[in-house]
Design a protein around this motif. Structure first.
Motif, PDB file in Angstrom:
ATOM      1  N   GLU A 149       0.819  -1.217   0.000  1.00  0.00           N
ATOM      2  CA  GLU A 149       0.000   0.000   0.000  1.00  0.00           C
ATOM      3  C   GLU A 149       0.855   1.270   0.000  1.00  0.00           C
ATOM      4  O   GLU A 149       0.347   2.365  -0.188  1.00  0.00           O
ATOM      5  N   VAL A 150       2.148   1.108   0.232  1.00  0.00           N
ATOM      6  CA  VAL A 150       3.005   2.279   0.431  1.00  0.00           C
ATOM      7  C   VAL A 150       3.378   2.901  -0.908  1.00  0.00           C
ATOM      8  O   VAL A 150       3.899   2.230  -1.797  1.00  0.00           O
ATOM      9  N   GLU A 151       3.083   4.183  -1.052  1.00  0.00           N
ATOM     10  CA  GLU A 151       3.447   4.926  -2.255  1.00  0.00           C
ATOM     11  C   GLU A 151       4.529   5.919  -1.869  1.00  0.00           C
ATOM     12  O   GLU A 151       4.295   6.808  -1.052  1.00  0.00           O
ATOM     13  N   LEU A 152       5.734   5.727  -2.408  1.00  0.00           N
ATOM     14  CA  LEU A 152       6.837   6.621  -2.048  1.00  0.00           C
ATOM     15  C   LEU A 152       7.267   7.439  -3.262  1.00  0.00           C
ATOM     16  O   LEU A 152       7.455   6.888  -4.351  1.00  0.00           O
ATOM     17  N   PRO A 153       7.420   8.752  -3.085  1.00  0.00           N
ATOM     18  CA  PRO A 153       7.914   9.582  -4.192  1.00  0.00           C
ATOM     19  C   PRO A 153       9.304   9.133  -4.625  1.00  0.00           C
ATOM     20  O   PRO A 153      10.032   8.498  -3.874  1.00  0.00           O
ATOM     21  N   ARG A 154       9.676   9.509  -5.847  1.00  0.00           N
ATOM     22  CA  ARG A 154      10.928   9.049  -6.436  1.00  0.00           C
ATOM     23  C   ARG A 154      12.113   9.961  -6.118  1.00  0.00           C
ATOM     24  O   ARG A 154      13.249   9.594  -6.362  1.00  0.00           O
ATOM     25  N   SER A 155      11.865  11.172  -5.636  1.00  0.00           N
ATOM     26  CA  SER A 155      12.981  12.088  -5.365  1.00  0.00           C
ATOM     27  C   SER A 155      12.944  12.518  -3.906  1.00  0.00           C
ATOM     28  O   SER A 155      11.893  12.458  -3.252  1.00  0.00           O
TER      29      SER A 155
END
Length: 249
Positions: free
Chosen positions: A154-160
């Motif tokens: 479920e974890v959505e992590l930004p790329r920067s």
């Protein structure tokens, strides 16, 4: 009488003698952080100290590679200068850092995700871990260890790193976000009184919000304080201040 304006050479001499006197009592380590943001004068002064200062003085200066855009030969040719280039963390070093931040055994897949997404950037490792704690994905147990409380999928992590910090700031309660934004206007270092004045909020409210932001490790107490009667804080990293400033309405 005529007021004598000190030349830059005289100022450099005076400051150098001041440092030499300190070093005469105890060995002196002068730490200058993020000098890629320093002006030409400060960089010239560091050069001056390295070339002329007598006594046990060590200058430690940290910088991003951008420093070499303005000073491509920085430290070159000096008999008493050494440059240490920090490579990105290896996978093993990244995993060791996660283990240090999160006592106890956490899910190996999650650990790998954190390490891969951080791309060897230690600040990114810290910010990913703190965002997972903010989001309730990681939670503390009574044994002072950490456990995974929600499915990792479920974890959505930004790329920067900038995107990650922006996401953390965006998820803050409104009062904490507003205090952080107003503090960003003051600067990387700021005072409770100044933030209260800027926002029109009572000092007690600002202090309470900063206490919560301190627990979230977005701000840290700044010692020694420039003003004896003022509680002084600083953003934990300049990128957090930049993110708060950029999010101003």
């Amino acid at each position: 009488g005529e007021v004598h304006a000190m030349s830059r050479e005289e100022l450099f001499e005076a400051w150098r003698r001041f440092l030499e006197r300190l070093a005469a009592r105890y060995p002196l380590v002068l730490v200058l952080d993020d000098i890629h943001w320093a002006d030409e004068g400060l960089l010239d002064f560091v050069d001056h100290v390295a070339d002329w200062a007598q006594g046990p003085i060590m200058v430690v200066a940290t910088a991003r590679p951008e420093l070499f855009e303005t000073r491509p030969t920085w430290g070159g040719g000096k008999r008493n200068a050494a440059s240490i280039y920090l490579d990105p963390l290896s996978e093993a070093e990244g995993e060791a850092m996660v283990d240090g931040l999160l006592p106890g055994s956490i899910d190996e897949a999650l650990k790998r995700t954190i390490v891969e997404r951080s791309e060897g950037n230690p600040l990114f490792v810290e910010e990913i871990v703190r965002k997972l704690i903010d989001d309730g994905v990681l939670r503390a147990t009574e044994a002072s260890n950490w456990e995974v409380a929600r499915p990792v999928e479920e974890v959505e992590l930004p790329r920067s790193i900038q995107g990650l910090i922006a996401a953390r700031l965006d998820g803050l309660p409104e009062d904490e976000k507003a205090v952080l934004q107003d503090a960003a206007v003051v600067g990387k270092v700021f005072w409770i009184g100044a933030v209260a004045e800027l926002t029109g909020r009572p000092v007690a409210n600002v202090r309470d919000a900063l206490g919560r932001l301190r627990v979230k490790e977005l701000v840290v107490p700044h010692e020694p304080s420039s003003f004896s009667d003022e509680h002084e804080f600083a953003f934990r990293h300049a990128l957090i201040r930049d993110g708060a400033y950029d999010s101003l309405p």
